[in-house]
Motif scaffolding. Structure first.
Motif, short mmCIF file in Angstrom:
data_model
loop_
_atom_site.label_atom_id
_atom_site.label_comp_id
_atom_site.label_asym_id
_atom_site.label_seq_id
_atom_site.Cartn_x
_atom_site.Cartn_y
_atom_site.Cartn_z
N LEU A 110 0.84 -1.19 0.00
CA LEU A 110 0.00 0.00 0.00
C LEU A 110 0.88 1.24 0.00
N ALA A 111 0.48 2.25 -0.76
CA ALA A 111 1.21 3.50 -0.77
C ALA A 111 0.49 4.56 0.07
N ASP A 112 -0.84 4.50 0.09
CA ASP A 112 -1.60 5.46 0.86
C ASP A 112 -2.85 4.80 1.41
N VAL A 113 -3.44 5.47 2.42
CA VAL A 113 -4.59 4.93 3.13
C VAL A 113 -5.67 6.02 3.16
N PRO A 114 -6.96 5.65 3.11
CA PRO A 114 -8.00 6.67 3.23
C PRO A 114 -7.93 7.37 4.59
N LYS A 115 -8.26 8.65 4.59
CA LYS A 115 -8.27 9.39 5.86
C LYS A 115 -9.34 8.82 6.76
N GLY A 116 -9.02 8.71 8.05
CA GLY A 116 -9.97 8.16 9.01
C GLY A 116 -9.81 6.66 9.18
N THR A 136 3.66 11.53 25.74
CA THR A 136 4.11 11.99 24.42
C THR A 136 3.07 11.67 23.36
N TRP A 137 2.58 10.44 23.37
CA TRP A 137 1.62 9.99 22.37
C TRP A 137 0.22 10.01 22.97
N SER A 138 -0.34 11.18 23.12
CA SER A 138 -1.70 11.32 23.66
C SER A 138 -2.72 11.02 22.55
N ALA A 139 -3.97 10.95 22.94
CA ALA A 139 -5.03 10.68 21.97
C ALA A 139 -5.09 11.79 20.92
N GLU A 140 -4.88 13.03 21.34
CA GLU A 140 -4.93 14.15 20.40
C GLU A 140 -3.82 14.05 19.36
N LYS A 141 -2.60 13.69 19.81
CA LYS A 141 -1.48 13.60 18.87
C LYS A 141 -1.67 12.45 17.90
N ILE A 142 -2.16 11.31 18.39
CA ILE A 142 -2.39 10.17 17.51
C ILE A 142 -3.48 10.50 16.49
N ALA A 143 -4.54 11.18 16.93
CA ALA A 143 -5.62 11.56 16.02
C ALA A 143 -5.10 12.52 14.96
N GLN A 144 -4.24 13.45 15.35
CA GLN A 144 -3.69 14.40 14.38
C GLN A 144 -2.70 13.71 13.44
N GLU A 145 -1.88 12.84 13.97
CA GLU A 145 -0.84 12.18 13.17
C GLU A 145 -1.44 11.27 12.10
N TYR A 146 -2.49 10.54 12.44
CA TYR A 146 -3.06 9.56 11.51
C TYR A 146 -4.39 10.02 10.89
N CYS A 147 -4.75 11.29 11.02
CA CYS A 147 -5.96 11.88 10.44
C CYS A 147 -7.21 11.11 10.89
N LEU A 148 -7.36 10.94 12.21
CA LEU A 148 -8.50 10.23 12.77
C LEU A 148 -9.37 11.21 13.57
N GLU A 149 -10.58 10.78 13.89
CA GLU A 149 -11.43 11.59 14.75
C GLU A 149 -11.02 11.35 16.21
N LEU A 150 -11.06 12.41 17.00
CA LEU A 150 -10.60 12.33 18.39
C LEU A 150 -11.44 11.37 19.21
N LYS A 151 -12.75 11.39 18.99
CA LYS A 151 -13.65 10.51 19.75
C LYS A 151 -13.31 9.04 19.49
N ASP A 152 -13.10 8.69 18.21
CA ASP A 152 -12.76 7.31 17.85
C ASP A 152 -11.40 6.92 18.41
N THR A 153 -10.45 7.84 18.37
CA THR A 153 -9.11 7.56 18.88
C THR A 153 -9.14 7.29 20.38
N LYS A 154 -9.91 8.09 21.12
CA LYS A 154 -10.02 7.86 22.57
C LYS A 154 -10.65 6.51 22.86
N SER A 155 -11.66 6.13 22.08
CA SER A 155 -12.30 4.83 22.28
C SER A 155 -11.33 3.69 22.00
N VAL A 156 -10.55 3.81 20.94
CA VAL A 156 -9.58 2.76 20.59
C VAL A 156 -8.54 2.63 21.69
N LEU A 157 -8.03 3.77 22.17
CA LEU A 157 -7.01 3.71 23.21
C LEU A 157 -7.56 3.16 24.53
#
Length: 181
Positions: A110-116, A136-157
């Motif tokens: 894979l070269a690229d991934v859909p956002k989200g 260092t790797w808070s939910a906000e930083k991970i959401a920004q780094e991988y173009c995810l929604e903050l709510k989903d990132t917090k749930s995953v973590l």
């Protein structure tokens, strides 16, 4: 032995039991409801009414006009509904950050991934880095780094934790060993 005994009881006097069951009087069906018309007359009336044109219904059908357009967002058509699927391809995708070593599991490169969305390798990397360095790797930083929604990132973590392998050494080699005789 149990199967043999069960078979004997099952096959005992089979012919007489079958004859008795066959010779029993069969239950009668319920009486039909009395009607005034014959069944063929009712079906012919129904087929005539189906085949006959109803002018009032045709007039209503002619008065209906449907106009359809593609949904628009901000003045331009969305790529998922427009005829050109590659129009918004670059805007909706992000470059891949983590790759599996080699062509593991014969997966396509894979070269690229859909956002989200995340690949499995990216998800494990993000979860592992959050587990080792949560400040260092808070939910906000991970959401920004991988173009995810903050709510989903917090749930995953919160609900997904990568495996943590711990190897516990034996207490001692001499304790609880069976002696050879």
């Amino acid at each position: 032995m149990g199967a043999r005994l069960a078979r004997m009881f099952r096959n005992y006097n089979v012919e007489n039991r079958a004859l008795r069951e066959i010779s029993k009087e069969k239950p009668r069906s319920a009486p039909r409801h009395a009607t005034t018309a014959t069944p063929s007359a009712v079906s012919s009336e129904a087929s005539e009414s189906v085949m006959k044109k109803n002018e009032s219904l045709l007039e209503h059908l002619r008065s209906v006009y449907v106009e359809s357009t593609d949904p628009t967002v901000g003045g331009k058509t969305t790529p998922e509904f427009s005829g050109n699927a590659s129009a918004g391809k670059e805007a909706d995708r992000r470059p891949l950050r983590v790759r599996l070593p080699g062509s593991a599991f014969s997966l396509p490169e894979l070269a690229d991934v859909p956002k989200g969305k995340l690949t499995l390798a990216e998800a494990l990397k993000a979860l592992g880095s959050h587990q080792h360095q949560p400040r260092t790797w808070s939910a906000e930083k991970i959401a920004q780094e991988y173009c995810l929604e903050l709510k989903d990132t917090k749930s995953v973590l919160e609900f997904f934790i990568p495996f943590k392998v711990e190897i516990i050494p034996p207490r001692s080699r001499t304790s609880k060993q069976i002696k050879a005789s």
